[in-house]
Scaffold this motif. Structure first.
Motif: not given
Length: 73
Positions: A50-73
């Motif tokens: 929200r602060i910076n849509p281009q933030n590299e850490a927040a656009t990396a694979d980690g957040p996508k993996h977390i969203e996928t994991t959370l969707s399984l529950f």
């Protein structure tokens, strides 16, 4: 290691009270992910984006993996 993560969370949260910085949110998200606190992690990745849509850490694979994991529950 767990105690150090707790210390990191406390320190980062204290800094976030004064400086709403995307890099602090991204770092806190990484610490939460490392301690398997996935919902908190995702929340901070989203705050960083929200602060910076281009933030590299927040656009990396980690957040996508977390969203996928959370969707399984």
């Amino acid at each position: 290691m767990e105690g150090r993560n707790g210390d990191a969370v406390s320190l980062l949260e204290r800094y976030l009270k004064d400086w709403a910085d995307e890099s602090l949110h991204a770092k806190l998200a990484q610490v939460f992910a490392a301690t398997n606190m996935l919902q908190d992690s995702l929340s901070h990745y989203q705050a960083a984006l929200r602060i910076n849509p281009q933030n590299e850490a927040a656009t990396a694979d980690g957040p996508k993996h977390i969203e996928t994991t959370l969707s399984l529950f």
